[in-house]
Design an enzyme around this catalytic site. Structure first.
Site, PDB file in Angstrom:
ATOM      1  N   SER A 272       0.708  -1.178   0.107  1.00 25.18           N
ATOM      2  CA  SER A 272      -0.095  -0.126  -0.065  1.00 25.18           C
ATOM      3  C   SER A 272       0.921   1.354   0.591  1.00 25.18           C
ATOM      4  CB  SER A 272      -1.432   0.162   1.121  1.00 25.18           C
ATOM      5  OG  SER A 272      -2.019  -0.680   0.712  1.00 25.18           O
TER       6      SER A 272
ATOM      7  N   LYS B  89       0.447   3.104  -2.688  1.00 25.67           N
ATOM      8  CA  LYS B  89      -1.202   4.379  -3.202  1.00 25.67           C
ATOM      9  C   LYS B  89      -0.845   5.806  -2.929  1.00 25.67           C
ATOM     10  CE  LYS B  89      -4.582   1.135  -0.985  1.00 25.67           C
ATOM     11  NZ  LYS B  89      -3.885   0.073  -0.820  1.00 25.67           N
TER      12      LYS B  89
ATOM     13  N   TYR C 194      -3.409  -2.479 -10.437  1.00 25.01           N
ATOM     14  CA  TYR C 194      -3.748  -2.006  -8.703  1.00 25.01           C
ATOM     15  C   TYR C 194      -2.868  -2.748  -8.152  1.00 25.01           C
ATOM     16  CZ  TYR C 194      -5.069  -2.019  -3.928  1.00 25.01           C
ATOM     17  OH  TYR C 194      -4.828  -2.566  -2.516  1.00 25.01           O
TER      18      TYR C 194
ATOM     19  N   TYR D  91      -3.690   3.766   7.842  1.00 28.58           N
ATOM     20  CA  TYR D  91      -5.365   2.543   8.321  1.00 28.58           C
ATOM     21  C   TYR D  91      -5.403   3.295   9.272  1.00 28.58           C
ATOM     22  CZ  TYR D  91      -1.595  -0.179   5.912  1.00 28.58           C
ATOM     23  OH  TYR D  91      -1.171  -1.465   5.299  1.00 28.58           O
TER      24      TYR D  91
ATOM     25  N   VAL E 183       1.465  -3.775   3.540  1.00 28.98           N
ATOM     26  CA  VAL E 183       1.570  -5.363   3.863  1.00 28.98           C
ATOM     27  C   VAL E 183       2.553  -5.437   4.491  1.00 28.98           C
ATOM     28  CG1 VAL E 183      -1.683  -4.773   4.578  1.00 28.98           C
ATOM     29  CG2 VAL E 183      -0.686  -5.730   3.119  1.00 28.98           C
TER      30      VAL E 183
HETATM   31  O1  DON Z   1      -4.484  -4.928  -1.763  1.00 35.52           O
HETATM   32  C1  DON Z   1      -4.422  -5.203  -1.124  1.00 35.52           C
HETATM   33  O2  DON Z   1      -4.794  -5.654  -0.425  1.00 35.52           O
HETATM   34  C2  DON Z   1      -2.769  -5.326  -1.255  1.00 35.52           C
HETATM   35  N1  DON Z   1      -1.924  -5.478  -2.507  1.00 35.52           N
HETATM   36  C3  DON Z   1      -2.361  -3.555  -0.418  1.00 35.52           C
HETATM   37  C4  DON Z   1      -2.417  -3.803   0.922  1.00 35.52           C
HETATM   38  C5  DON Z   1      -2.190  -2.684   2.110  1.00 35.52           C
HETATM   39  O3  DON Z   1      -0.775  -3.428   1.878  1.00 35.52           O
HETATM   40  C6  DON Z   1      -3.022  -2.074   2.649  1.00 35.52           C
HETATM   41  N2  DON Z   1      -3.193  -1.307   2.295  1.00 35.52           N
HETATM   42  N3  DON Z   1      -4.243  -0.041   2.414  1.00 35.52           N
END
Ligand code: DON
Length: 316
Positions: A67, A70, A192, A244, A262
């Site tokens: 993430s 993002k 994505y 988050y 994550v």
């Molecule tokens: O879409 C997902 O769940 C992971 N590719 C990214 C999740 C992550 O790092 C937390 N996201 N805000």
């Protein structure tokens, strides 16, 4: 420029402090390939605006950006589609919900509340698809800001995300149905997932964070890499939504604009002073890296980096 001994010592102490918490976290398993991460890996890197690099532990270890991408997706969306178009699709308010929650797409309004949660990043990825070569352009942007031309895709994680990404697909289809996405939901989630699966290390992320800290200009070369209005937006959203549903707590305890993923990375940017990043795959229940969080907390406390600390620390 002389090395700053206080940073060197504080980073070593931060690593020792963080290590005592690693047993409290768990690696992410909802993307099967991420379950292979070692929960006791810990790395960190600080790069100051005078160009000094301070690295510790498993700083060379690569992990997927997840993430943290993002922020890059938002940058590319703003560059590609412009402010009005991007913010007609996604808001700028924190949610207080988990990063992969679908609930607000139904109850609050159909638009995702911000670009730092999955739904919001899928909407900004949709904006990036207006570029001629979305994958190539995103990779080039990431490589440029991280200052490493060998950054590449982790194919195994990408395939694993594609297989396990049902919640993300659900969000994309809901948003396609509500005309927020302008491209096919499957194509958008593909982009994505791909963006989340780039492989980086903490030095890459600290380089990127340094550019943000210096408002888009690389302090080592004087080159403008990002427009300052874009940097301002990204850093603001890192403060309010970057961690988050722990963003409020992190703002209070650490006080550094940050974004976590994550894969175990957290990137932080300290205005005009430094870019920093830490990595440890053991996550807390909200999906933030236990070890990386503690490294940033310690550095903030002992170097006086909290944005309201009135720090006495200066670079060199
Ligand atoms: O879409 C997902 O769940 C992971 N590719 C990214 C999740 C992550 O790092 C937390 N996201 N805000």
């Amino acid at each position: 420029m002389a090395r700053n001994e206080l940073i060197e010592k504080t980073l070593t102490d931060a690593m020792n402090y963080a290590r005592t918490f690693l047993h409290t976290g768990k690696v992410a398993t909802y993307i099967p390939e991420l379950a292979k991460g070692y929960p006791d890996k810990l790395g960190a890197c600080v790069i100051t605006t005078d160009g000094e690099i301070y690295s510790a532990g498993d700083w060379h270890q690569e992990f997927t950006i997840q993430s943290i991408s993002k922020t890059l997706t938002l940058i590319m969306a703003l560059q590609t589609a412009g402010y009005d178009r991007v913010f007609s699709k996604v808001g700028v308010e924190p949610t207080g919900d988990a990063f992969n929650s679908l609930v607000r797409l139904e109850t609050k309004n159909t638009h995702p509340l911000n670009p730092m949660i999955n739904a919001g990043a899928i909407a900004t990825a949709d904006c990036c698809m207006n570029s001629k070569d979305p994958f190539g352009d995103f990779l080039a942007l990431t490589r440029k800001l991280c200052r490493r031309n060998t950054i590449h895709l982790d194919e195994a994680v990408f395939q694993s995300e594609k297989k396990a990404g049902m919640r993300n697909r659900s969000m994309a289809y809901l948003m396609q149905g509500d005309n927020i996405l302008e491209h096919d939901a499957e194509d958008v989630v593909d982009l994505y997932f791909w963006m989340c699966s780039l492989s980086v290390n903490v030095e890459d992320l600290a380089n990127y964070a340094l550019i943000l800290a210096n408002n888009g200009v690389d302090p080592r070369t004087g080159e403008t890499l990002l427009e300052d209005w874009i940097v301002r937006i990204v850093k603001t959203l890192m403060v309010t939504c970057g961690m988050y549903d722990a963003s409020g707590e992190f703002a209070m305890k650490v006080g550094i604009p940050a974004k976590s993923g994550v894969g175990g990375g957290i990137m932080g940017t300290v205005e005009r002073k430094m870019g920093l990043a830490a990595f440890n795959p053991a996550l807390d229940p909200k999906g933030n890296s236990v070890g990386a969080y503690r490294v940033l907390e310690y550095l903030s406390h002992y170097l006086g980096l909290h944005y309201f600390s009135g720090s006495s620390y200066t670079v060199s």
